[in-house]
Design a protein around this motif. Sequence first.
Motif, PDB file in Angstrom:
ATOM      1  N   LYS A 287       0.834  -1.207   0.000  1.00 50.97           N
ATOM      2  CA  LYS A 287       0.000   0.000   0.000  1.00 50.97           C
ATOM      3  C   LYS A 287       0.866   1.253   0.000  1.00 50.97           C
ATOM      4  O   LYS A 287       0.561   2.242  -0.686  1.00 50.97           O
ATOM      5  N   ASP A 288       1.980   1.216   0.743  1.00 49.44           N
ATOM      6  CA  ASP A 288       2.836   2.399   0.848  1.00 49.44           C
ATOM      7  C   ASP A 288       3.665   2.650  -0.411  1.00 49.44           C
ATOM      8  O   ASP A 288       4.051   3.793  -0.672  1.00 49.44           O
ATOM      9  N   THR A 289       3.973   1.606  -1.171  1.00 47.79           N
ATOM     10  CA  THR A 289       4.850   1.761  -2.336  1.00 47.79           C
ATOM     11  C   THR A 289       4.113   1.758  -3.669  1.00 47.79           C
ATOM     12  O   THR A 289       4.682   2.127  -4.686  1.00 47.79           O
ATOM     13  N   SER A 290       2.851   1.334  -3.686  1.00 46.36           N
ATOM     14  CA  SER A 290       2.036   1.305  -4.911  1.00 46.36           C
ATOM     15  C   SER A 290       2.773   0.679  -6.093  1.00 46.36           C
ATOM     16  O   SER A 290       2.958   1.323  -7.137  1.00 46.36           O
ATOM     17  N   PRO A 291       3.221  -0.569  -5.979  1.00 47.70           N
ATOM     18  CA  PRO A 291       3.954  -1.181  -7.096  1.00 47.70           C
ATOM     19  C   PRO A 291       3.040  -1.450  -8.282  1.00 47.70           C
ATOM     20  O   PRO A 291       1.824  -1.650  -8.124  1.00 47.70           O
ATOM     21  N   THR A 292       3.629  -1.479  -9.462  1.00 45.72           N
ATOM     22  CA  THR A 292       2.886  -1.899 -10.651  1.00 45.72           C
ATOM     23  C   THR A 292       3.109  -3.386 -10.924  1.00 45.72           C
ATOM     24  O   THR A 292       2.259  -4.038 -11.521  1.00 45.72           O
ATOM     25  N   THR A 293       4.258  -3.904 -10.459  1.00 44.52           N
ATOM     26  CA  THR A 293       4.655  -5.277 -10.775  1.00 44.52           C
ATOM     27  C   THR A 293       5.263  -5.934  -9.545  1.00 44.52           C
ATOM     28  O   THR A 293       6.012  -5.294  -8.805  1.00 44.52           O
TER      29      THR A 293
END
Length: 825
Positions: free
Chosen positions: A235-241
């Motif tokens: 949630k804190d880093t909002s990764p795409t992959t």
Amino acid sequence: MAETIISRLLEASRIHADRIALSFRPGFRFERWTYRQLWSDVGAMSAMLRSAGLQPGDRVLIWAPSCPQWAVAFFGTLKAGGIVVPMDLRVSGSFVQTVIEKTEPRFAIVSQVTPDHPALKDVERLHFEDFSDLLETARADADDADNSQELAEILFTSGTTGNPKGVMLTHENLIAAVDSALHQMPVNPEDRMLSVLPLSHVYEQAGGLLLPMWNGAGVTYATSREPQRLSRLIKDTSPTTMLVVPQVLDLLMKSIEREVSRQGKERVWQILNGVARYFPIPVRRLIFRSVHKRFGGSLVRFICGGAAISVPVAEAWERLGVKVVQGYGATEASPTISSSTYSDRRFDSVGKPPSGIEVRIADDGEIQVRGRNITPGYWQDEQATADTFDGEWLKTGDMGEFDDDGYLYLRGRKRHMIVLANGMNVFPEDVEATILGTGLVSQCAVVGFTPNESVTVHAVFPASEGESASEAVRLANATLGDHQRVADYSLWPGDALPMTHTLKVKKAEILDWLDSKDAPSQPDAADGAADAKSPTLYKILASIVTALPEDVSPDFRLGSDLGLDSLGRIELIVAVEEQLGVSLDESELQDETTIGQVQGMIDAGPDTGPRIQPSFAAWGRRFWARGIRGVLQPALMSTSMRIGFARRVTGTEHLAGLEHPVVFVANHNMRSDVGLMLRSFPWRTRRRLAVAAAADLWRNRLRALVNPLFGNAFPIERQGPALPSLENLGRVLDEGWSILIFPEGDLYPGTEIQPFKTGIGMIAVEGGVPIVPMRLTEGKKGWPAGFHVVRRSKVEVAFGQPIRFRRGDSYRDVTMEIEDAVRKL
């Protein structure tokens, strides 16, 4: 030499200089490296190794957890001309001994969680925790020279007992593999990847380091796979992959389903899952937007490999609107052999071989591969190299077939290697030899058994060995690596296991027998793993508690007997997870919790039930709130403070040139001290200041509104679970806000300074920002005491000199130094 890994990294550092390349959250704050900073650290690492005596071709062992420092060590070693020897933290002691004997490393790069193995006693060690100082010293000697050798690394895989095989991978191998993978799975600078797998494996190196680094993407390394902490990190880093093994897909999906169950929305969940399959991906993401919000809102794909994927789990993620791309590879192939693509996904197939890689099926059904990505062979093992190749073709040991459309399907292992759900490989011969080495049994067979949709290491003994089997497994588990340990065992109905005419165990027959019955799980089979870990808890406590009593017993309580406050319990949780691999539920660790109860939690593993995580409003730091506060705060403070107080401020010269973020540490002995202190800050500092206040103040709705609006305050837990509060404090610092905090833990009106809680030591060490001591002293008291209108109170607010601390400093020593600095003002 032609193109190298280092030349690729140099090019990326020039093109994407100011983009974030690597990050992780070792404590409660993120540490980030831009591409420019990464290249600078790699150059310093290379210079440091060369000055310490590294010669071209020398081996450098990296035995530490995945983090940005691992990448710096990897690239820096290559740039200096060294050969990297990566090693997983979980391997057995005999494995470590063999690897060190075979490679004779010049240096070993380790961390504080690396086991202290006797084989390392004659190897010069460099610690991740010392990198900051070591690299800064060497930075002046850094340059852009590329001293890379043809051979980049040696990765050891378990083979026959006592004889691990070292797979040699060259720069050309790794470059070819990554370039081929890019044809199937493109990466661009806007991608943000979250890495949860060990960099000691080539799967993670290629997909979670080289591939993003050469294309300007950013990578965050997770320090825990525990679902709750991993979910917060996502949630804190909002990764795409995310690059994962099937086990991680399953863990995260189960955490979602537990939350659905906790909210009582199972019926709605089933209906939405039923209709979502009929809509395109973008619509599915809208249907499940609340789930995507929990995962940062940007996750679009999982790249999955290392083990067979669970089709139902993959389909479940696809219904949520997250693509699951499956790949297949081997260490000897660097590791690329075949994969699906973003637009073409079949969960029962491992896709097609990418450009530049040839795959064929031999006459006996074995998958064989050739290409520039294939290893030249095994380190100092010509016979193993000859046995693994058929001319130019690598024999994978896997069985498979192509369909008419060119999709590759796996049909099992040629040998009986066990592939666990976490992607780890277990060679039964190693486990069998360890069990037989106990001398308690004369016959056993180890197979991969799937009792509950998850492959486990399962031992089978003849019924005649029944009385000794449990003890043999217990003793073997105490020496085997974590992933090799026997989960359970069964007794074959007979005095001997089924054998071929050449006296080899018929494992296919044993597996058929296990599949035809509910194999009894022996509850004490895995006791060895717990027994081997138990003493470590006392070592951890001794490192946290200043003076652990000699007569410490399991009945000692964390609070009243050992003096652990809420942040001290956080220190315990982090240490247990790092050293024992068990994530404890912080809500279950209270003042009255005993050491024995903590050990019971470790033995049982973490509670898998849902945990309710507190939420932290960030609206007080938004533009509109800052605007309101900028007008109202000075007006209110000017009026009230001037009426009741005659204030004198000293030490503001210590704030000159000090950049945000900073942590201001103050005493707490007046009811109006927060307003007085805020009024004493220069406007430039106050406008970017947040106040840490006791979480129980937020239970009053009016205060929950006033505190963030007028004081930019945020809650920090004093008694209950502190880890979420600590991570929120880290987010405030990461956003560039300075913090005012009161480490006495409570308000003590009219008293002397009380002892500071050790949590401030943790914040000072792990926060990595300057600590500015502050003290408010009341001289002549105002009258009347409640509202000083007849006689004003005279107070002095003093700022001290900023203090900086280094990671690795003792939290308690730092706490005492900060407290002393405040007292002296």
